[in-house]
Design a protein around this motif. Structure first.
Motif, PDB file in Angstrom:
ATOM      1  N   ALA A 102      -7.323   2.125   6.276  1.00 51.02           N
ATOM      2  CA  ALA A 102      -6.683   0.946   6.868  1.00 51.02           C
ATOM      3  C   ALA A 102      -5.256   0.780   6.371  1.00 51.02           C
ATOM      4  CB  ALA A 102      -7.499  -0.312   6.549  1.00 51.02           C
ATOM      5  N   THR A 103      -5.047   1.009   5.080  1.00 47.95           N
ATOM      6  CA  THR A 103      -3.701   0.854   4.518  1.00 47.95           C
ATOM      7  C   THR A 103      -2.765   1.953   5.007  1.00 47.95           C
ATOM      8  OG1 THR A 103      -4.393   2.053   2.521  1.00 47.95           O
ATOM      9  CG2 THR A 103      -4.482  -0.344   2.441  1.00 47.95           C
ATOM     10  N   ILE A 104      -3.292   3.160   5.176  1.00 45.26           N
ATOM     11  CA  ILE A 104      -2.467   4.266   5.679  1.00 45.26           C
ATOM     12  C   ILE A 104      -2.061   4.002   7.125  1.00 45.26           C
ATOM     13  CG2 ILE A 104      -2.500   6.703   6.334  1.00 45.26           C
ATOM     14  CD1 ILE A 104      -4.213   7.226   3.855  1.00 45.26           C
ATOM     15  N   MET A 105      -3.006   3.505   7.930  1.00 45.47           N
ATOM     16  CA  MET A 105      -2.707   3.199   9.323  1.00 45.47           C
ATOM     17  C   MET A 105      -1.674   2.075   9.440  1.00 45.47           C
ATOM     18  SD  MET A 105      -6.449   3.378  11.123  1.00 45.47           S
ATOM     19  CE  MET A 105      -5.776   2.822  12.691  1.00 45.47           C
ATOM     20  N   ALA A 106      -1.758   1.098   8.533  1.00 47.42           N
ATOM     21  CA  ALA A 106      -0.812  -0.024   8.564  1.00 47.42           C
ATOM     22  C   ALA A 106       0.587   0.430   8.156  1.00 47.42           C
ATOM     23  CB  ALA A 106      -1.296  -1.132   7.636  1.00 47.42           C
ATOM     24  N   MET A 107       0.645   1.443   7.321  1.00 45.85           N
ATOM     25  CA  MET A 107       1.901   2.021   6.831  1.00 45.85           C
ATOM     26  C   MET A 107       2.696   1.024   5.988  1.00 45.85           C
ATOM     27  SD  MET A 107       3.186   4.264  10.130  1.00 45.85           S
ATOM     28  CE  MET A 107       3.053   2.874  11.245  1.00 45.85           C
ATOM     29  N   GLY A 108       3.527   1.565   5.140  1.00 45.07           N
ATOM     30  CA  GLY A 108       4.329   0.713   4.268  1.00 45.07           C
ATOM     31  C   GLY A 108       3.737   0.645   2.870  1.00 45.07           C
ATOM     32  N   LYS A 109       4.584   0.731   1.871  1.00 46.32           N
ATOM     33  CA  LYS A 109       4.129   0.754   0.482  1.00 46.32           C
ATOM     34  C   LYS A 109       3.417  -0.531   0.075  1.00 46.32           C
ATOM     35  CE  LYS A 109       7.742   3.961  -1.076  1.00 46.32           C
ATOM     36  NZ  LYS A 109       8.894   4.150  -1.984  1.00 46.32           N
ATOM     37  N   SER A 110       3.819  -1.662   0.691  1.00 46.08           N
ATOM     38  CA  SER A 110       3.224  -2.939   0.300  1.00 46.08           C
ATOM     39  C   SER A 110       1.725  -2.979   0.587  1.00 46.08           C
ATOM     40  CB  SER A 110       3.915  -4.098   1.024  1.00 46.08           C
ATOM     41  OG  SER A 110       3.816  -3.946   2.421  1.00 46.08           O
ATOM     42  N   PHE A 111       1.272  -2.149   1.540  1.00 47.34           N
ATOM     43  CA  PHE A 111      -0.142  -2.157   1.878  1.00 47.34           C
ATOM     44  C   PHE A 111      -0.986  -1.507   0.792  1.00 47.34           C
ATOM     45  CE2 PHE A 111       1.586  -3.035   6.031  1.00 47.34           C
ATOM     46  CZ  PHE A 111       0.678  -3.951   6.535  1.00 47.34           C
ATOM     47  N   PHE A 157      -3.608  -9.397   4.700  1.00 45.55           N
ATOM     48  CA  PHE A 157      -3.397  -8.111   5.367  1.00 45.55           C
ATOM     49  C   PHE A 157      -2.474  -8.263   6.575  1.00 45.55           C
ATOM     50  CE2 PHE A 157      -4.572  -4.533   8.122  1.00 45.55           C
ATOM     51  CZ  PHE A 157      -4.527  -3.486   7.212  1.00 45.55           C
ATOM     52  N   GLU A 158      -2.746  -9.268   7.401  1.00 40.94           N
ATOM     53  CA  GLU A 158      -1.940  -9.457   8.611  1.00 40.94           C
ATOM     54  C   GLU A 158      -0.518  -9.891   8.267  1.00 40.94           C
ATOM     55  OE1 GLU A 158      -1.302  -9.063  12.603  1.00 40.94           O
ATOM     56  OE2 GLU A 158      -3.073  -8.521  11.422  1.00 40.94           O
ATOM     57  N   MET A 159      -0.371 -10.720   7.234  1.00 46.56           N
ATOM     58  CA  MET A 159       0.968 -11.165   6.834  1.00 46.56           C
ATOM     59  C   MET A 159       1.802  -9.986   6.351  1.00 46.56           C
ATOM     60  SD  MET A 159       2.826 -13.812   6.842  1.00 46.56           S
ATOM     61  CE  MET A 159       4.563 -13.830   6.468  1.00 46.56           C
ATOM     62  N   LEU A 160       1.198  -9.070   5.616  1.00 45.02           N
ATOM     63  CA  LEU A 160       1.919  -7.877   5.170  1.00 45.02           C
ATOM     64  C   LEU A 160       2.342  -7.023   6.361  1.00 45.02           C
ATOM     65  CD1 LEU A 160      -0.198  -6.803   2.061  1.00 45.02           C
ATOM     66  CD2 LEU A 160       2.129  -7.701   2.048  1.00 45.02           C
ATOM     67  N   SER A 163       5.197  -8.858   8.289  1.00 49.44           N
ATOM     68  CA  SER A 163       6.458  -8.876   7.539  1.00 49.44           C
ATOM     69  C   SER A 163       7.220  -7.562   7.657  1.00 49.44           C
ATOM     70  CB  SER A 163       6.179  -9.184   6.062  1.00 49.44           C
ATOM     71  OG  SER A 163       5.412  -8.145   5.472  1.00 49.44           O
ATOM     72  N   LYS A 164       6.535  -6.486   8.090  1.00 51.88           N
ATOM     73  CA  LYS A 164       7.185  -5.187   8.267  1.00 51.88           C
ATOM     74  C   LYS A 164       7.893  -5.069   9.613  1.00 51.88           C
ATOM     75  CE  LYS A 164       6.159  -3.186   4.397  1.00 51.88           C
ATOM     76  NZ  LYS A 164       7.221  -2.717   3.469  1.00 51.88           N
ATOM     77  N   HIS A 165       7.664  -6.037  10.509  1.00 52.57           N
ATOM     78  CA  HIS A 165       8.250  -5.986  11.847  1.00 52.57           C
ATOM     79  C   HIS A 165       8.995  -7.292  12.097  1.00 52.57           C
ATOM     80  CE1 HIS A 165       4.769  -3.276  11.816  1.00 52.57           C
ATOM     81  NE2 HIS A 165       5.442  -2.529  12.678  1.00 52.57           N
ATOM     82  N   GLU A 166      10.310  -7.215  12.164  1.00 51.80           N
ATOM     83  CA  GLU A 166      11.151  -8.404  12.239  1.00 51.80           C
ATOM     84  C   GLU A 166      10.820  -9.277  13.451  1.00 51.80           C
ATOM     85  OE1 GLU A 166      15.896  -9.601  12.281  1.00 51.80           O
ATOM     86  OE2 GLU A 166      15.281  -7.537  11.854  1.00 51.80           O
ATOM     87  N   LEU A 167      10.613  -8.644  14.611  1.00 49.62           N
ATOM     88  CA  LEU A 167      10.323  -9.413  15.820  1.00 49.62           C
ATOM     89  C   LEU A 167       8.989 -10.143  15.702  1.00 49.62           C
ATOM     90  CD1 LEU A 167      11.181 -10.198  18.666  1.00 49.62           C
ATOM     91  CD2 LEU A 167      10.045  -8.129  19.523  1.00 49.62           C
ATOM     92  N   LEU A 168       7.979  -9.452  15.176  1.00 51.89           N
ATOM     93  CA  LEU A 168       6.677 -10.090  14.981  1.00 51.89           C
ATOM     94  C   LEU A 168       6.759 -11.228  13.974  1.00 51.89           C
ATOM     95  CD1 LEU A 168       4.221  -7.034  14.844  1.00 51.89           C
ATOM     96  CD2 LEU A 168       4.465  -8.706  16.685  1.00 51.89           C
ATOM     97  N   LEU A 169       7.582 -11.035  12.953  1.00 45.22           N
ATOM     98  CA  LEU A 169       7.734 -12.057  11.916  1.00 45.22           C
ATOM     99  C   LEU A 169       8.328 -13.331  12.498  1.00 45.22           C
ATOM    100  CD1 LEU A 169       7.438 -12.728   8.924  1.00 45.22           C
ATOM    101  CD2 LEU A 169       9.741 -11.820   8.556  1.00 45.22           C
ATOM    102  N   ILE A 170       9.339 -13.172  13.358  1.00 45.37           N
ATOM    103  CA  ILE A 170       9.966 -14.342  13.995  1.00 45.37           C
ATOM    104  C   ILE A 170       8.970 -15.045  14.916  1.00 45.37           C
ATOM    105  CG2 ILE A 170      11.762 -15.080  15.618  1.00 45.37           C
ATOM    106  CD1 ILE A 170      13.479 -12.752  14.544  1.00 45.37           C
TER     107      ILE A 170
END
Length: 312
Positions: A102-111, A157-160, A163-170
């Protein structure tokens, strides 16, 4: 009892079902997100790791369970200890593998933080069964945190991910901020309800726990102190439930309001039962009402969880 039924009983399938249901309700009803493969793997991971925790707990509790509930004994009667260890290892490894996927699919070190939490959870559940269950309060806290973490994990999990996608965050920031309050309250609710239930179960299992020299609250501080702690925690939980129910009602979630109030009433029932036991000076050796209280607490928790379905 056939071995398939015994296996499902060993892993406490109703508890696992409640865990999966809770995570899905938080994700879909409170956060209003659609299902993804990442989230599905996260739920499977939590369920399998908890299942492994139940198995290893029964392995270490063979002697206690032989005294407290010999008719329900599975490890050593239906499954050998070696078979049970195989179940534990398989469930835990697959669970950790799902968390990593799940973390690999989400990508990003924060996961990797999420994966680290899942790995820590697996370690805590093992050390709880092997050591901390016998320690005063610590064991109760570990179990309560593991249940509460399942409530908070979907939001984290969803917040992380957002937060990796600026448009989704807005787009989703207002929803995530609003949902955080509700998720935190349900997380606190899960923690307190589990903590209360653990103390009630400790009072129910005093005979077997004494044989294993467990330092539970009723054994170390006495039954009266355990009753008092349960009463105080029930009162705090009831107040919290009442406040959250009224908060949700202001948004028009009337059904959620009534379900939470029902949950609060059940908690108050447990509190009143402990008041009566304390006044009557009844101990676990003379009154076997603790099992009923444990069941009522589980029903109360399930009612509170189901109330999430109507927050949408």
């Amino acid at each position: 009892m056939n071995k398939i039924g015994a296996f499902f009983k060993l892993v406490r399938w109703p508890n696992l079902l409640i865990t999966a249901l809770t995570m899905c309700l938080v994700y879909h009803c409170i956060m209003r997100m659609e299902s993804t493969l990442m989230f599905t793997l996260l739920v499977v991971s939590m369920v399998l790791i908890q299942a492994g925790g139940y198995v290893i707990n029964d392995i270490f509790d063979k002697e206690i369970d032989a005294v407290n509930k010999p008719e329900k004994l599975i490890v050593g009667r239906i499954f050998t200890e070696k078979q049970s260890n195989v179940f534990y290892i398989a469930l835990t490894i697959i669970g950790i593998g799902c968390a990593l996927a799940a973390t690999i699919m989400a990508m990003g070190k924060s996961f990797m933080t999420v994966f680290a939490f899942m790995l820590l959870l697996a370690c805590l559940l093992y050390t709880y069964s092997s050591r901390y269950k016998k320690e005063l309060v610590v064991g109760n806290v570990i179990v309560s945190l593991s249940v509460a973490f399942a409530v908070f994990l979907p939001w984290l999990f969803e917040m992380l991910y957002i937060s990796k996608h600026e448009l989704l965050l807005i787009t989703f920031r207002p929803l995530m901020q609003w949902s955080l309050h509700i998720v935190l309250v349900y997380t606190a609710f899960a923690f307190l309800m589990t903590f209360i239930r653990e103390i009630v179960k400790d009072m129910e299992d005093m005979e077997g726990d004494r044989l294993r020299q467990c330092r539970t609250i009723p054994i170390v501080w006495g039954v009266k102190a355990a009753h008092g702690i349960v009463m105080v925690l029930c009162f705090i939980t009831s107040v919290m439930i009442w406040n959250e129910a009224n908060y949700l009602k202001t948004f028009g979630f009337d059904t959620a309001f009534y379900m939470l109030i029902t949950s609060g009433v059940l908690v108050l029932y447990v509190m009143c039962g402990n008041v009566i036991n304390l006044v009557a000076n009844k101990s676990p050796e003379f009154g076997k009402k603790f099992h009923l209280q444990s069941i009522v607490l589980k029903i109360s928790m399930l009612t509170g969880v189901l109330s999430m379905f109507f927050i949408k």
